[in-house]
Scaffold this active site. Structure first.
Site, PDB file in Angstrom:
ATOM      1  N   LYS A  12      25.467  10.806  -9.915  1.00  0.00           N
ATOM      2  CA  LYS A  12      24.870   9.618  -9.272  1.00  0.00           C
ATOM      3  C   LYS A  12      24.422   8.664 -10.362  1.00  0.00           C
ATOM      4  O   LYS A  12      23.659   9.041 -11.248  1.00  0.00           O
ATOM      5  CB  LYS A  12      23.673  10.044  -8.420  1.00  0.00           C
ATOM      6  CG  LYS A  12      23.190   8.974  -7.469  1.00  0.00           C
ATOM      7  CD  LYS A  12      24.220   8.617  -6.401  1.00  0.00           C
ATOM      8  CE  LYS A  12      23.830   9.113  -5.031  1.00  0.00           C
ATOM      9  NZ  LYS A  12      24.945   8.951  -4.068  1.00  0.00           N
ATOM     10  N   THR A  57      26.494  14.086  -4.939  1.00  0.00           N
ATOM     11  CA  THR A  57      25.739  13.137  -5.765  1.00  0.00           C
ATOM     12  C   THR A  57      24.437  12.763  -5.058  1.00  0.00           C
ATOM     13  O   THR A  57      23.437  12.465  -5.707  1.00  0.00           O
ATOM     14  CB  THR A  57      26.560  11.868  -6.083  1.00  0.00           C
ATOM     15  OG1 THR A  57      26.808  11.143  -4.886  1.00  0.00           O
ATOM     16  CG2 THR A  57      27.871  12.227  -6.767  1.00  0.00           C
ATOM     17  N   ARG A 171       0.584  -0.206  -0.973  1.00  0.00           N
ATOM     18  CA  ARG A 171       1.990  -0.245  -1.367  1.00  0.00           C
ATOM     19  C   ARG A 171       2.100  -0.833  -2.767  1.00  0.00           C
ATOM     20  O   ARG A 171       1.120  -1.386  -3.290  1.00  0.00           O
ATOM     21  CB  ARG A 171       2.805  -1.091  -0.377  1.00  0.00           C
ATOM     22  CG  ARG A 171       2.422  -2.563  -0.408  1.00  0.00           C
ATOM     23  CD  ARG A 171       3.335  -3.445   0.443  1.00  0.00           C
ATOM     24  NE  ARG A 171       2.930  -4.844   0.341  1.00  0.00           N
ATOM     25  CZ  ARG A 171       3.595  -5.859   0.854  1.00  0.00           C
ATOM     26  NH1 ARG A 171       4.702  -5.645   1.561  1.00  0.00           N
ATOM     27  NH2 ARG A 171       3.168  -7.097   0.714  1.00  0.00           N
ATOM     28  N   GLN A 214       2.730 -13.686   0.658  1.00  0.00           N
ATOM     29  CA  GLN A 214       2.457 -15.096   0.960  1.00  0.00           C
ATOM     30  C   GLN A 214       1.031 -15.465   0.536  1.00  0.00           C
ATOM     31  O   GLN A 214       0.793 -16.534  -0.038  1.00  0.00           O
ATOM     32  CB  GLN A 214       2.630 -15.358   2.467  1.00  0.00           C
ATOM     33  CG  GLN A 214       4.065 -15.343   2.969  1.00  0.00           C
ATOM     34  CD  GLN A 214       4.566 -13.979   3.409  1.00  0.00           C
ATOM     35  OE1 GLN A 214       4.137 -12.943   2.913  1.00  0.00           O
ATOM     36  NE2 GLN A 214       5.514 -13.968   4.334  1.00  0.00           N
ATOM     37  N   HIS A 242      11.080  -4.980  -3.410  1.00  0.00           N
ATOM     38  CA  HIS A 242      10.597  -3.855  -2.611  1.00  0.00           C
ATOM     39  C   HIS A 242      10.675  -2.534  -3.365  1.00  0.00           C
ATOM     40  O   HIS A 242      11.668  -2.246  -4.036  1.00  0.00           O
ATOM     41  CB  HIS A 242      11.419  -3.727  -1.326  1.00  0.00           C
ATOM     42  CG  HIS A 242      11.414  -4.965  -0.491  1.00  0.00           C
ATOM     43  ND1 HIS A 242      10.267  -5.491   0.059  1.00  0.00           N
ATOM     44  CD2 HIS A 242      12.411  -5.802  -0.113  1.00  0.00           C
ATOM     45  CE1 HIS A 242      10.563  -6.582   0.742  1.00  0.00           C
ATOM     46  NE2 HIS A 242      11.859  -6.802   0.651  1.00  0.00           N
TER      47      HIS A 242
END
Ligand SMILES: O=c1[nH]c(=O)c2[nH]c(=O)[nH]c2[nH]1
Length: 293
Positions: A12, A57, A171, A214, A242
């Site tokens: 991979k 993979t 996050r 924002q 992200h």
């Protein structure tokens, strides 16, 4: 003339792993691009499609993420040695492995505990427009890459039949800032003000507890206008880079915001202008300036 299979390997490529060591409030961020390559007795899959020996993979990718959670990452050499050892020792048909790792550098913003910027890559920009006797100066920067490993939430958004995004109160927030600001006069000490504006953009990104990119954008633009009377307006373009929390449950592991997949595309693209009311008009200053609303 016979046809034979020559040298081969498979694995991979470019597993984008971001690991946040949150064991103390001073987070340690490790950002890697990991590629695995396995060598061994794989003739059958090439010659007949018999996959009995082929460690998928996808499995190799999962192993990278699971190992990051289980053992941490540490130095890329140690992480690569651990992965190579695992593949060779756990699968008898795997006689060798080559693990390539690139590490992406991050530096702390003002020695902050959980806000980072990526050294290099960034550019200072200016666009000067002359029309008859009139002159406008826009200054800015592109590709200032920044990341916060906590202090960012996103929730309260509408849910329709196509919404799957979970709400989150913690996050990773990462973006590559392109900013352009227009000065209200041409009597400005360009070289002195530029690093100060850049510093305000960085410290506001770091210091704003974000409920949306924002909101962070407006806070960054607003801080520049508040602190520099010479700036009439600022326009910001900020892709939401992200970072997806990897689901490690299938491997019996939790993932308390430590192991992320750094997404490439698609990305959210958040753009906006922040204006000073009553500032001199922009005239044609923004005409044909790329990348802006
Ligand atoms: O800060 C964000 N703003 C959005 O508009 C958005 N949309 C999304 O999917 N994630 C996020 N995050």
């Amino acid at each position: 003339m016979g046809i034979v299979l020559g040298a081969n390997q498979y694995g991979k490529a470019e597993v984008r792993l971001v690991h946040v060591d949150r064991s103390t409030p001073r987070h340690v961020l490790t950002d890697l691009n990991v590629s695995t390559h396995l060598r061994g007795a794989f003739d059958a899959t090439y010659l007949t499609g018999d996959n009995a020996a082929v460690l998928a993979t996808d499995t190799q990718k999962n192993t990278v993420y699971a190992f990051a959670r289980k053992f941490g990452v540490g130095q890329p050499e140690d992480f690569a040695i651990r992965l190579a050892g695992h593949f060779v020792e756990s699968q008898p048909q795997v006689s060798g492995a080559q693990i390539e790792i690139e590490q992406l550098p991050w530096a702390r913003i003002d020695d902050h505990d959980h806000a980072f910027s990526r050294p290099g890559g960034e550019r200072r920009t200016t666009t000067v427009t002359r029309d008859g006797d009139q002159l406008w100066v826009i200054a800015g920067l592109t590709d200032l890459v920044v990341l916060k490993s906590t202090g960012s939430e996103f929730h309260g958004f509408p849910r329709d039949e196509y919404t799957t995004l979970p709400e989150t109160t913690d996050r990773i927030l990462a973006t590559s800032v392109t900013a352009r600001w227009r000065y209200s006069s041409t009597h400005v000490a360009w070289g002195e003000i530029y690093p100060k504006i850049r510093a305000v953009l960085l410290e506001t990104f770091a210091g704003t507890h974000s409920l949306a990119l924002q909101q962070t954008l407006y806070a960054m633009g607003g801080a520049v206008l508040e602190q520099f009377g010479e700036v009439a307006e600022i326009r910001l373009s900020m892709p939401n880079k992200h970072h997806y929390l990897v689901d490690l449950e299938p491997f019996g592991l939790d993932n308390p915001n430590e192991v992320f997949l750094a997404g490439d595309r698609p990305y959210g693209l958040i753009e906006g202008q922040v204006l000073r009311e009553g500032a001199p008009a922009a005239g044609p200053a923004w005409q044909f300036v790329p990348g802006f609303v």
